[in-house]
Design a protein around this motif. Structure first.
Motif, PDB file in Angstrom:
ATOM      1  N   GLU A 241     -19.636 -34.836  53.782  1.00  0.00           N
ATOM      2  CA  GLU A 241     -20.712 -33.950  53.701  1.00  0.00           C
ATOM      3  C   GLU A 241     -19.989 -32.444  53.600  1.00  0.00           C
ATOM      4  N   VAL A 242     -18.912 -31.965  54.268  1.00  0.00           N
ATOM      5  CA  VAL A 242     -18.274 -30.821  54.126  1.00  0.00           C
ATOM      6  C   VAL A 242     -17.764 -30.574  52.800  1.00  0.00           C
ATOM      7  N   VAL A 243     -17.094 -31.780  52.361  1.00  0.00           N
ATOM      8  CA  VAL A 243     -16.493 -31.760  51.146  1.00  0.00           C
ATOM      9  C   VAL A 243     -17.380 -31.500  49.979  1.00  0.00           C
ATOM     10  N   VAL A 244     -18.203 -32.448  50.233  1.00  0.00           N
ATOM     11  CA  VAL A 244     -19.301 -32.499  48.906  1.00  0.00           C
ATOM     12  C   VAL A 244     -20.193 -31.286  48.841  1.00  0.00           C
ATOM     13  N   CYS A 245     -20.891 -30.809  49.898  1.00  0.00           N
ATOM     14  CA  CYS A 245     -21.669 -30.005  50.112  1.00  0.00           C
ATOM     15  C   CYS A 245     -21.246 -28.581  50.290  1.00  0.00           C
ATOM     16  N   SER A 246     -20.525 -28.362  51.504  1.00  0.00           N
ATOM     17  CA  SER A 246     -20.277 -26.986  52.083  1.00  0.00           C
ATOM     18  C   SER A 246     -19.055 -26.516  51.076  1.00  0.00           C
ATOM     19  N   ASN A 247     -18.234 -27.333  50.442  1.00  0.00           N
ATOM     20  CA  ASN A 247     -17.256 -26.942  49.654  1.00  0.00           C
ATOM     21  C   ASN A 247     -17.502 -26.797  48.297  1.00  0.00           C
ATOM     22  N   MET A 248     -17.834 -28.174  47.556  1.00  0.00           N
ATOM     23  CA  MET A 248     -17.913 -28.021  46.456  1.00  0.00           C
ATOM     24  C   MET A 248     -19.360 -27.623  45.826  1.00  0.00           C
ATOM     25  N   VAL A 249     -20.418 -28.098  46.352  1.00  0.00           N
ATOM     26  CA  VAL A 249     -21.755 -27.677  45.921  1.00  0.00           C
ATOM     27  C   VAL A 249     -22.097 -26.228  46.084  1.00  0.00           C
ATOM     28  N   GLU A 250     -21.678 -25.874  47.388  1.00  0.00           N
ATOM     29  CA  GLU A 250     -21.985 -24.288  47.585  1.00  0.00           C
ATOM     30  C   GLU A 250     -21.126 -23.564  46.865  1.00  0.00           C
ATOM     31  N   SER A 251     -19.880 -23.920  46.743  1.00  0.00           N
ATOM     32  CA  SER A 251     -19.236 -23.141  45.677  1.00  0.00           C
ATOM     33  C   SER A 251     -19.648 -22.943  44.390  1.00  0.00           C
ATOM     34  N   LEU A 252     -20.227 -23.979  43.836  1.00  0.00           N
ATOM     35  CA  LEU A 252     -20.733 -24.233  42.530  1.00  0.00           C
ATOM     36  C   LEU A 252     -22.102 -23.256  42.408  1.00  0.00           C
ATOM     37  N   ASN A 253     -23.036 -23.390  43.571  1.00  0.00           N
ATOM     38  CA  ASN A 253     -24.144 -22.824  43.338  1.00  0.00           C
ATOM     39  C   ASN A 253     -23.927 -21.369  43.625  1.00  0.00           C
ATOM     40  N   ALA A 254     -22.712 -20.831  44.398  1.00  0.00           N
ATOM     41  CA  ALA A 254     -22.422 -19.463  44.435  1.00  0.00           C
ATOM     42  C   ALA A 254     -21.862 -18.741  43.305  1.00  0.00           C
ATOM     43  N   PHE A 255     -21.224 -19.799  42.428  1.00  0.00           N
ATOM     44  CA  PHE A 255     -20.938 -18.977  40.971  1.00  0.00           C
ATOM     45  C   PHE A 255     -21.854 -19.023  40.086  1.00  0.00           C
ATOM     46  N   TRP A 256     -22.882 -19.939  39.966  1.00  0.00           N
ATOM     47  CA  TRP A 256     -23.993 -19.601  39.125  1.00  0.00           C
ATOM     48  C   TRP A 256     -24.870 -18.547  39.799  1.00  0.00           C
ATOM     49  N   PHE A 257     -24.968 -18.624  40.761  1.00  0.00           N
ATOM     50  CA  PHE A 257     -25.660 -17.170  41.467  1.00  0.00           C
ATOM     51  C   PHE A 257     -25.055 -15.915  40.943  1.00  0.00           C
ATOM     52  N   SER A 258     -23.494 -15.815  41.303  1.00  0.00           N
ATOM     53  CA  SER A 258     -23.045 -14.504  40.715  1.00  0.00           C
ATOM     54  C   SER A 258     -23.161 -14.253  39.457  1.00  0.00           C
ATOM     55  N   LEU A 259     -22.922 -15.510  38.693  1.00  0.00           N
ATOM     56  CA  LEU A 259     -23.207 -15.180  37.397  1.00  0.00           C
ATOM     57  C   LEU A 259     -24.611 -14.789  36.792  1.00  0.00           C
ATOM     58  N   GLY A 260     -25.759 -15.263  37.525  1.00  0.00           N
ATOM     59  CA  GLY A 260     -26.947 -14.878  37.260  1.00  0.00           C
ATOM     60  C   GLY A 260     -27.308 -13.346  37.755  1.00  0.00           C
ATOM     61  N   TRP A 261     -26.573 -13.153  39.060  1.00  0.00           N
ATOM     62  CA  TRP A 261     -26.483 -11.662  39.542  1.00  0.00           C
ATOM     63  C   TRP A 261     -26.081 -10.857  38.439  1.00  0.00           C
ATOM     64  N   CYS A 262     -24.964 -11.202  37.694  1.00  0.00           N
ATOM     65  CA  CYS A 262     -24.228 -10.348  36.582  1.00  0.00           C
ATOM     66  C   CYS A 262     -25.333 -10.087  35.567  1.00  0.00           C
ATOM     67  N   MET A 263     -25.943 -11.304  35.092  1.00  0.00           N
ATOM     68  CA  MET A 263     -26.831 -11.338  34.003  1.00  0.00           C
ATOM     69  C   MET A 263     -28.011 -10.694  34.312  1.00  0.00           C
ATOM     70  N   ILE A 264     -28.738 -10.430  35.507  1.00  0.00           N
ATOM     71  CA  ILE A 264     -29.804  -9.845  35.532  1.00  0.00           C
ATOM     72  C   ILE A 264     -29.507  -8.302  35.401  1.00  0.00           C
ATOM     73  N   PHE A 265     -28.594  -7.790  36.073  1.00  0.00           N
ATOM     74  CA  PHE A 265     -28.240  -6.618  36.030  1.00  0.00           C
ATOM     75  C   PHE A 265     -27.616  -6.058  34.641  1.00  0.00           C
TER      76      PHE A 265
END
Length: 708
Positions: free
Chosen positions: A643-667
């Motif tokens: 769960e840590v490998v899949v969710c805490s590391n991979m999925v959350e990192s992926l979500n943080a990336f698209w969130f950061s990109l969306g953050w930049c796109m909004i501004f």
């Protein structure tokens, strides 16, 4: 966005939408420029923060993916080790049972030394003192016999020498008596009375010596040492007698032990070890797939990482253009300059701001598409997998009947009740053993399998029915006891004091005094013949006295020493014989009355000791199987690690990336607006518009009215 940007560009080319290179100069132009400047700077910094998060999360996702294969492979290896260790742990319990059976078997093979020694310990308390006392009295009897032999020898020799001395003394006395009766002997009549003292008529006798010697001979013939050795031999032969009498019983008990051994070995048959082996094989196959496809996954991840870097660099390029425009505009713009005469630096600032806006228009559609795809992927995985995984709903969903064909823990393990996966996970999370985790108590009646008391009764009957016949130990026969009593009485009745008195009388005889008187009498004689005769008789007396000193006195000394030694022995014998007979009687009564009970008690103690091994083993095995074997904490750790490998590391990192990109796109939207508006304040205009901020006013003179 590209279409909007294209329309905006066309509009500006036609001189509209801010495309006319003319800027009206008003009072608020500088304030408006400063407001746009700070708004653009703030928006750019916010975009820069999001861009930094893009770089960081993109790298974090790369590391997570690269480490995931190693981590998952290690966890699967740990699970395989755990699943492989469980059968070994069960085998160790069974091997321990074999050791217990072997230990009891060795004890049965050595039942003679073990049980026999225990019986000997119970008997040696009264027996050893009795045997030692008999051995001691045998030594006393032997010493007494030696003393009596020496005493008799001394008495015989002494009596012979005394007889010779008596004959010599009688001969000399007769000669002196004849000399004293001569008529020519002057003053001889006065010595007739002294002649009566010249005698050696004495004998040394010991009353009851023959009876004492006879009693000692009777006891010596009884050979007490042989009785002691016989008792010691019979006592030492107890282990061998136990071995001989228990041979058949030991064979029957060994057969019972084999039954117990087979019964305990059935435990492994009831535990579903084969299911664990299948799971281990499945995990091994999964591990091989991970190792097989890890290079391809790393290659795909490298491409993804490169795309992320490109997207981050594009956003960074927009930020750089904005920051360069802001910096060059701050440096190159002079507020007093005419818009048509602005410096090249200020004009470059406007160009960079327009370039940033153009790049934003050009790549915004790509950003939107990436954010949408990653949002759908990462968001759904997080919502549909990670959250249910953490809350336990995923395990409940997997446990849905029919979802996975053939997967049902109750049927796989053969349980009577249902066994949900979430319950298994919760038990493993607490590191519980397999016994409680998989409800193995529904499959195995462990208390019945490990119940050795039901075998103890049968083995007890084997021990009770077996009769151990110990050899009859007779310490002293009644005849020997009677002889010892007689010996003690004879020693007590022996009158040794009279012998001592006789020795003193003999030792007090002194012929030298009479010889001296004869010498004095010879000096007053006128008759030479009588004088010589008296002198010769005096010399004869001195010779006899010398013989007494050299022959009789040493023998009297030796006799006195023997008498003293015999008196010392006599003083000990009465108490010694009484103590011996008391100890022998006590030991004999103990042997006659308690031997059977001692054998039974020792047999029960031996059996309890051997069955105690099984009882301790059964308690240990029960505790080990129910509380130690297969603690499934590694299973929960593997699930949590996945769960840590899949969710805490991979999925959350992926979500943080698209969130950061969306953050930049909004501004980027306000950044485009602010950049385009601010660029006009820095670019060189083609048409000028002069606005005088200070106009000089001429004071007109007031009209003066002349009075009439």
């Amino acid at each position: 966005m590209p279409l909007v940007g294209f329309c905006l560009a066309c509009c500006r080319c036609c001189g509209y939408c801010g495309g006319h290179m003319y800027q009206e100069q008003t009072k608020a132009v500088h304030c408006h420029r400063r407001g746009l400047y700070w708004a653009t700077l703030l928006t750019t910094l916010v975009i820069l923060a999001g861009n930094i998060c893009m770089f960081f999360t993109n790298q974090l996702l790369k590391v997570s993916v690269e480490d995931s294969s190693v981590e998952l492979s290690n966890r699967l290896g740990n699970l395989q080790t755990y699943l492989t260790a469980v059968p070994h742990q069960i085998d160790s319990v069974l091997i321990e049972s074999n050791k217990t059976v072997d230990e009891v078997t060795r004890s049965l093979n050595d039942i003679g030394p073990l049980l026999g020694r225990e019986i000997q310990r119970s008997l040696e308390g009264p027996l050893n003192p009795a045997l030692k006392s008999v051995s001691d009295i045998a030594k006393v009897v032997n010493r007494t016999s030696v003393l009596l032999v020496g005493l008799n020898s001394t008495l015989t020799q002494l009596q012979s020498d005394v007889t010779v001395v008596q004959a010599n003394v009688s001969s000399v006395r007769d000669s002196i008596n004849s000399t004293l009766r001569y008529p020519d002997c002057n003053g001889c009549s006065a010595y007739q009375s002294e002649l009566e003292r010249l005698t050696f008529d004495t004998t040394i006798t010991i009353p009851s010596l023959n009876e004492l010697q006879s009693a000692v001979d009777d006891v010596t013939k009884a050979n007490l040492n042989s009785k002691v050795k016989e008792g010691e031999y019979l006592f030492a032969s107890i282990p061998q007698r136990v071995t001989n009498d228990t041979r058949d019983m030991v064979q029957n008990v060994k057969q019972q032990l084999e039954v117990i051994k087979r019964q305990i070995s059935l435990v492994k048959g009831y535990i579903p070890v084969s299911a664990l082996s299948k799971i281990s094989d499945t995990l091994g196959e999964a591990q091989r797939y991970i190792d097989m496809y890890s290079p391809q996954a790393e290659w795909v991840e490298m491409i993804r990482w490169g795309v992320g870097i490109i997207l981050s660099c594009v956003v960074l390029l927009v930020v750089v253009c904005n920051l360069l425009g802001l910096f060059l505009g701050l440096v190159g713009l002079s507020p007093q300059d005419d818009p048509t005469e602005r410096s090249g630096t200020a004009n470059c600032a406007g160009t960079f701001l327009m370039a940033g806006a153009g790049l934003s228009f050009l790549f915004s559609w790509l950003f939107m598409l990436v954010v949408l795809i990653l949002f759908l992927l990462g968001g759904n995985v997080y919502t549909l997998v990670c959250q249910p995984w953490r809350s336990g709903q995923l395990l409940q969903f997997v446990d849905t009947p029919g979802l996975i064909p053939g997967f049902n823990l109750r049927e796989i393990l053969g349980l009577k009740s249902n066994l949900p996966l979430i319950e298994v996970y919760n038990e493993c999370e607490q590191n519980r053993p397999l016994w409680t985790t998989f409800h193995l108590y529904e499959l195995i009646d462990l208390n019945d399998l490990l119940n050795v008391s039901k075998y103890k009764e049968e083995i007890q009957q084997q021990f009770d029915s077996n009769e151990i016949k110990l050899p009859t130990i007779t310490l002293l026969t009644p005849e020997i006891r009677k002889q010892l009593h007689s010996f003690s009485d004879m020693v007590h009745d022996a009158d040794i004091s009279s012998v001592t008195q006789q020795i003193k009388i003999i030792s007090s005889i002194n012929l030298t005094e009479i010889a001296g008187m004869l010498d004095q009498l010879a000096t007053v004689q006128n008759n030479t013949g009588i004088q010589k005769r008296l002198t010769q008789e005096a010399e004869d007396l001195r010779g006899i006295q010398s013989g007494i000193v050299t022959t009789i006195i040493p023998q009297l000394t030796q006799l006195n020493s023997n008498i003293y030694a015999l008196s010392v022995v006599a003083s000990e014998i009465n108490g010694t014989v009484g103590d011996v007979l008391n100890k022998v009687g006590t030991a004999q009564d103990f042997l006659n009355t308690n031997t059977t009970q001692i054998v039974k008690a020792a047999s029960r103690g031996f059996l309890d000791c051997q069955m105690g091994y099984f009882t301790k083993y059964a308690d240990w095995a029960n505790l080990t199987i129910t509380q130690q074997i297969g603690r499934c904490g590694p299973v929960a750790e593997a699930v949590d690690s996945a769960e840590v490998v899949v969710c805490s590391n991979m999925v959350e990192s992926l979500n943080a990336f698209w969130f950061s990109l969306g953050w930049c796109m909004i501004f980027l939207v306000p950044s485009i607006i602010f950049s385009i508006k601010l660029a006009k304040f820095y670019r060189r205009m083609k048409h000028s518009d002069v606005y005088e901020n200070h106009i000089a006013m001429n004071i007109l003179p007031q009209a003066q009215v002349k009075p009439y």
